[in-house]
Enzyme design. Structure first.
Site, short mmCIF file in Angstrom:
data_model
loop_
_atom_site.label_atom_id
_atom_site.label_comp_id
_atom_site.label_asym_id
_atom_site.label_seq_id
_atom_site.Cartn_x
_atom_site.Cartn_y
_atom_site.Cartn_z
N HIS A 119 -12.69 -13.59 -11.36
CA HIS A 119 -13.90 -13.42 -11.02
C HIS A 119 -14.61 -12.30 -11.88
O HIS A 119 -14.18 -10.95 -11.55
CB HIS A 119 -14.44 -13.06 -9.54
CG HIS A 119 -15.70 -12.74 -8.99
ND1 HIS A 119 -16.34 -13.24 -7.87
CD2 HIS A 119 -16.55 -11.77 -9.58
CE1 HIS A 119 -17.69 -12.92 -7.82
NE2 HIS A 119 -17.76 -12.00 -8.95
N HIS A 159 -17.96 -10.49 -14.29
CA HIS A 159 -19.22 -10.46 -14.93
C HIS A 159 -19.12 -9.84 -16.34
O HIS A 159 -18.89 -8.82 -16.58
CB HIS A 159 -20.10 -9.73 -14.27
CG HIS A 159 -20.39 -10.03 -12.84
ND1 HIS A 159 -21.45 -11.00 -12.25
CD2 HIS A 159 -19.64 -9.83 -11.59
CE1 HIS A 159 -21.15 -10.95 -10.88
NE2 HIS A 159 -19.97 -10.30 -10.53
N ASN A 194 -24.48 -15.21 -13.15
CA ASN A 194 -25.87 -14.38 -12.73
C ASN A 194 -26.59 -13.62 -13.92
O ASN A 194 -26.81 -12.38 -13.76
CB ASN A 194 -25.54 -13.59 -11.49
CG ASN A 194 -24.74 -12.79 -11.79
OD1 ASN A 194 -23.71 -12.55 -12.56
ND2 ASN A 194 -24.81 -11.31 -10.98
N LYS A 231 -21.10 -21.48 -8.21
CA LYS A 231 -21.01 -19.98 -7.56
C LYS A 231 -22.33 -20.25 -6.68
O LYS A 231 -23.41 -20.61 -6.92
CB LYS A 231 -21.34 -19.12 -8.60
CG LYS A 231 -21.63 -17.72 -7.91
CD LYS A 231 -20.19 -17.07 -7.31
CE LYS A 231 -20.71 -16.06 -6.38
NZ LYS A 231 -20.22 -14.76 -7.29
O1 DOR Z 1 -21.63 -5.26 -6.85
C1 DOR Z 1 -21.89 -6.49 -7.49
N1 DOR Z 1 -22.41 -6.56 -8.73
N2 DOR Z 1 -21.95 -7.59 -6.67
C2 DOR Z 1 -22.19 -8.55 -7.16
O2 DOR Z 1 -22.09 -9.50 -6.20
C3 DOR Z 1 -23.00 -8.87 -8.26
C4 DOR Z 1 -22.41 -7.77 -9.35
C5 DOR Z 1 -23.45 -7.74 -10.64
O3 DOR Z 1 -23.91 -8.59 -11.06
O4 DOR Z 1 -23.72 -6.56 -10.96
ZN ZN Z 2 -19.39 -10.70 -8.63
#
Ligand code: DOR
Ligand code: ZN
Length: 356
Positions: free
Chosen positions: A13, A15, A41, A99
């Protein structure tokens, strides 16, 4: 023990963001991990096979020369996701999973799902083809206290999904509560959870230590100490239902240190070292490899990595700031000293064989 070697781990997981940020985010993750499940995202979100293919190409182009890193792409579910698009993407090897963001639960989730019944046809297809559903497990009901949103989600949303789709592979991502750990432990097969380094290390006090600390803020937000203890127990238990997922989520410093600061902790530069520290503190270093390198691939039906990484007990100081896409980002544990150091002069090896 002063040196340990484990099978090369994966991050289930992360980003990676996009554009100019990719150069540093991909390097930071590929430093320790051979594969990563990449969150969709972006703005706009990654909802189609074509968008995921293009995003994967950008990640590959940004991967440091000599590194072997495989991004595993995810499809962002909306109320209108077409089951055929999901199935096509999975069959063609572009999508590894879908997701589910409840609409407005977190960063860039405004296109998320407003009612899980809207995606029942998608979930039925995923159950049929064996494709994992990854879940941001928080209700968005304004009447529910922020610290209770995960536990209430389990009751109201997750339990029905697990019951109504008995063959669906489900990962409850970045769990933060004892309730979540218990639910996963007591659930049916093919229900698992990822656990982040920060939720193993900090409790909610970290956000209020002598003043407000925006760099300790993420979603789901860290909970009370008893929850952190439960997460440590789950991660180090040896249960194959718990595996590594960093949720590394960089935001520029100015976006965190703001009147309405973004949720997210950039932990990729320290993640594996923090997991090692936590497992050592729990007297479970012998279980680190299974959590980091075995449980995830087995859940996803992917081969284990063939390479190895080495960690050495050799204190080092985490930088105060790291440039990401030309903007300063404050990493997790900025300025602090870590006990374990990853030997980064190593080459990752691709998986040995494909099991799918
Ligand atoms: O803290 C977070 N940051 N939780 C998430 O679910 C998304 C993530 C983000 O994309 O910055
Ligand atoms: Zn996340």
């Amino acid at each position: 023990m002063t040196t340990m070697s484990i099978r090369t781990p994966d991050d289930w997981h992360v980003h990676l963001r996009d554009g100019a940020q990719l150069e540093q985010t991909v390097a930071a993750t590929a430093r320790s991990f051979a594969r990563a499940i990449v969150m969709p995202n972006l703005v706009p979100p990654v909802c189609t096979v074509e968008a995921a293919r293009e995003y994967r190409n950008r990640i590959r182009a940004a991967t440091p020369v000599g590194a072997s890193f495989e991004p595993l792409m995810t499809c962002y579910l909306t109320n209108d996701t077409d089951p055929d698009e999901v199935a096509t993407g999975y069959a063609s090897g572009v999508f590894a999973a879908c997701k589910l963001y409840p609409a407005h639960a977190t960063t860039n989730s405004s296109h998320g799902v407003t009612d899980v019944r809207r995606i029942h046809p998608v979930l039925a297809t995923m159950e049929r083809i064996g494709m994992p559903l990854l879940i941001h497990g928080e209700v968005t009901d304004a009447a529910v206290d922020v610290f209770d949103r995960e536990a209430i989600f389990i009751e109201r949303v997750l339990s029905p999904i697990v019951r109504d789709f008995p063959g669906l592979k489900v990962v409850l991502e970045h769990i933060t509560t004892a309730e979540a750990a218990d639910f996963i432990r007591e659930s049916r097969d093919q229900v698992a959870a990822t656990i982040t380094p920060h939720h193993l290390l900090i409790n909610r006090n970290a956000m209020f230590q002598g003043g407000f600390r925006p760099h300790a803020y993420c979603l789901p937000v860290a909970k009370r100490e008893k929850h952190r203890v439960a997460l440590r127990q789950a991660a180090t238990s040896g249960s194959p239902r718990f595996f590594l997922g960093t949720d590394s989520a960089p935001h520029p410093r100015a976006m965190k240190e703001a009147a309405c600061g973004c949720a997210g902790i950039f932990n990729a530069p320290v993640a594996l070292e923090v997991y090692a520290q936590v497992f050592e503190e729990e007297g479970a270093l012998n279980r680190l490899e299974a959590f980091a390198s075995e449980h995830g691939p087995r859940f996803y039906g992917l081969p284990l990595n063939a390479g190895r990484v080495t960690l050495t007990r050799s204190p080092w100081q985490v930088p105060d700031v790291i440039e990401v896409g030309g903007q300063p980002v404050v990493p997790f544990l900025a300025g602090e000293t870590l006990a374990w150091r990853l030997d980064t002069n190593q080459v990752h090896h691709s998986p040995e064989v494909s099991q799918r």
